[in-house]
Design a protein around this motif. Structure first.
Motif, PDB file in Angstrom:
ATOM      1  N   MET A 160      -1.782   4.492  -3.574  1.00  0.00           N
ATOM      2  CA  MET A 160      -1.061   5.125  -2.476  1.00  0.00           C
ATOM      3  C   MET A 160      -1.996   5.802  -1.494  1.00  0.00           C
ATOM      4  O   MET A 160      -1.562   6.296  -0.459  1.00  0.00           O
ATOM      5  N   SER A 161      -3.296   5.895  -1.784  1.00  0.00           N
ATOM      6  CA  SER A 161      -4.188   6.670  -0.917  1.00  0.00           C
ATOM      7  C   SER A 161      -4.321   5.996   0.451  1.00  0.00           C
ATOM      8  O   SER A 161      -4.544   6.678   1.456  1.00  0.00           O
ATOM      9  N   GLU A 162      -4.144   4.668   0.496  1.00  0.00           N
ATOM     10  CA  GLU A 162      -4.225   3.991   1.795  1.00  0.00           C
ATOM     11  C   GLU A 162      -3.092   4.452   2.707  1.00  0.00           C
ATOM     12  O   GLU A 162      -3.311   4.739   3.885  1.00  0.00           O
ATOM     13  N   TYR A 163      -1.872   4.530   2.143  1.00  0.00           N
ATOM     14  CA  TYR A 163      -0.737   4.983   2.944  1.00  0.00           C
ATOM     15  C   TYR A 163      -0.973   6.403   3.456  1.00  0.00           C
ATOM     16  O   TYR A 163      -0.675   6.722   4.607  1.00  0.00           O
ATOM     17  N   LEU A 173      -0.728  -3.029   5.907  1.00  0.00           N
ATOM     18  CA  LEU A 173      -0.939  -2.485   4.558  1.00  0.00           C
ATOM     19  C   LEU A 173       0.287  -2.730   3.692  1.00  0.00           C
ATOM     20  O   LEU A 173       0.175  -3.037   2.502  1.00  0.00           O
ATOM     21  N   LEU A 188      -3.855   8.011   3.979  1.00  0.00           N
ATOM     22  CA  LEU A 188      -4.874   8.073   5.029  1.00  0.00           C
ATOM     23  C   LEU A 188      -4.315   7.557   6.357  1.00  0.00           C
ATOM     24  O   LEU A 188      -4.621   8.108   7.422  1.00  0.00           O
ATOM     25  N   CYS A 189      -3.463   6.516   6.272  1.00  0.00           N
ATOM     26  CA  CYS A 189      -2.830   5.979   7.471  1.00  0.00           C
ATOM     27  C   CYS A 189      -1.929   7.044   8.107  1.00  0.00           C
ATOM     28  O   CYS A 189      -1.890   7.202   9.332  1.00  0.00           O
ATOM     29  N   LEU A 190      -1.246   7.804   7.270  1.00  0.00           N
ATOM     30  CA  LEU A 190      -0.381   8.898   7.739  1.00  0.00           C
ATOM     31  C   LEU A 190      -1.200   9.971   8.442  1.00  0.00           C
ATOM     32  O   LEU A 190      -0.785  10.487   9.489  1.00  0.00           O
ATOM     33  N   PHE A 227      -0.296   0.266   9.269  1.00  0.00           N
ATOM     34  CA  PHE A 227       0.679   0.524   8.210  1.00  0.00           C
ATOM     35  C   PHE A 227       1.501  -0.722   7.897  1.00  0.00           C
ATOM     36  O   PHE A 227       1.784  -1.015   6.734  1.00  0.00           O
TER      37      PHE A 227
END
Lengths: 173, 112
Positions: B1-4, B44, B6-8, B41
Motif C-alpha cells: 500500500m505504500s505506493e498508494y 498503479l 506516496l501517490c496521495l 494512481f
C-alpha cells in the motif's frame, strides 16, 4: 516494488522544490523533472505507450511554461490574508485526506488488479487483429472517447487562438 | 500500500500549491502536479505483480499482463492535460500583459 517507491520519493522531492522555490524558472524546471520521472515510472509499471506520450507532452508543456515565465521572474509578496489562506488550505487538505481514506479502504491490494472489464477486451481483441491492446481499446472499443478527446483538443486550440491573438476590434471613427 | 500513500502525498502537495500560493504560474504548476498524481494512481491501480505489458505474443494469456483499460483512459487524460496547460498559460500571459504582474491579489480592477 522498490523501484516505483524510489521514483515516487524523487517525484515528491521535485514537487516540493517546485512549490517552495522563489524563482519561477527554477520552479518550472523542477516540475519538468517530476514529469520525466513520471515517464520512467510508466515504463516500470509496464505501460510503454504512456511513457512515450508522457515524454512528448512533458517536453511540450515545459516549452510552453518557459515561454510564459522567461524574463518575468518577479518575486511575489506573502503579506496579507495569512489566516484566511492558511485556514482554507487546512480545510481543503483535511477534506481531501478524509475522502481519500475512505476511497483507499475499498481499493484492492497493490499488484492484484481485478480486470473484470478488460478481461473481455483482451479475449476479444485477437479477433480484431490488434496486437497492442491499449491501441485496440482506444481505437476500437472506446473510439467515441477518442473522438471526444479530439473535440476537447480542438476546443482548447480555438480558445487559445481567441485569447492570445494580437488584433483587436477596429474602432469605427 | 505504500505506493498508494506516496501517490496521495504527491496529490496533497499539488493541492497545497493550488490553494496556498498566490502566483499564477505556481497555481498552473500545482494543477500539473495534481494531474501527474491522478494519472499515476490510475496506472498503479491496474498493475499486476507478475504482469507484462499488454501486447500480444505467442505465449501471452489474459492473466499474465497488466490491466490495459486504465492505460487507455490515462492516454486520453494526458493529452487533455496538455490542452489545459496551454489554455491556462495563454490566459495568464494575457493577464500579465494587462496588469504587469502574476500576483492574484494585485489583479483587482474588477473590485467595486
Amino acid at each position: 516494488m522498490i523501484e516505483i517507491n524510489l521514483l515516487l520519493i524523487f517525484m515528491i522531492a521535485g514537487a516540493l522544490i517546485a512549490v517552495r522555490v522563489k524563482d519561477l524558472l527554477s520552479s518550472v524546471i523542477a516540475v519538468g523533472a517530476v514529469g520525466i520521472a513520471l515517464s520512467l515510472g510508466f515504463l516500470i509499471l509496464k505501460a510503454p505507450d504512456l511513457a512515450m506520450m508522457q515524454l512528448v507532452v512533458e517536453i511540450l508543456s515545459l516549452i510552453i511554461l518557459i515561454r510564459a515565465t522567461i524574463r518575468k521572474d518577479i518575486p511575489f509578496s506573502m503579506s496579507g490574508g495569512w489566516t484566511f489562506n492558511t485556514s482554507a488550505t487546512i480545510v481543503f487538505l483535511a477534506l481531501f485526506l478524509a475522502v481519500a481514506f475512505f476511497a483507499l479502504k475499498g481499493m484492492p491490494v497493490f499488484g492484484n488488479a481485478l480486470m473484470r472489464v478488460s478481461g473481455a477486451y483482451i479475449t476479444q481483441s485477437p479477433a480484431l487483429g490488434a496486437k497492442n491492446i491499449v491501441a485496440a481499446i482506444m481505437l476500437n472499443f472506446r473510439a467515441l472517447d477518442t473522438l471526444g478527446e479530439a473535440t476537447v483538443l480542438f476546443t482548447a486550440i480555438v480558445g487559445v487562438l481567441a485569447v492570445a491573438r494580437k488584433i483587436g476590434h477596429k474602432k469605427e471613427s | 500500500m505504500s505506493e498508494y500513500l506516496l501517490c496521495l502525498i504527491l496529490f496533497s502537495i499539488g493541492l497545497y500549491c493550488v490553494v496556498r500560493k498566490r502566483n499564477l504560474i505556481k497555481i498552473i504548476i500545482g494543477i500539473g502536479i495534481m494531474e501527474y498524481a491522478a494519472n499515476l494512481f490510475f496506472v498503479l491501480a491496474g498493475y499486476r505483480k507478475t504482469g507484462r505489458s499488454p501486447i500480444f505474443s505467442a505465449d501471452q494469456q489474459v492473466l499474465n499482463m497488466v490491466d490495459p483499460l486504465p492505460q487507455a483512459v490515462v492516454l486520453t487524460a494526458i493529452v487533455i492535460g496538455l490542452a489545459l496547460t496551454l489554455l491556462l498559460v495563454a490566459v495568464s500571459i494575457k493577464i500579465y500583459e494587462k496588469y504587469g504582474t502574476f500576483d492574484i491579489t494585485k489583479i483587482n480592477k474588477l473590485k467595486g
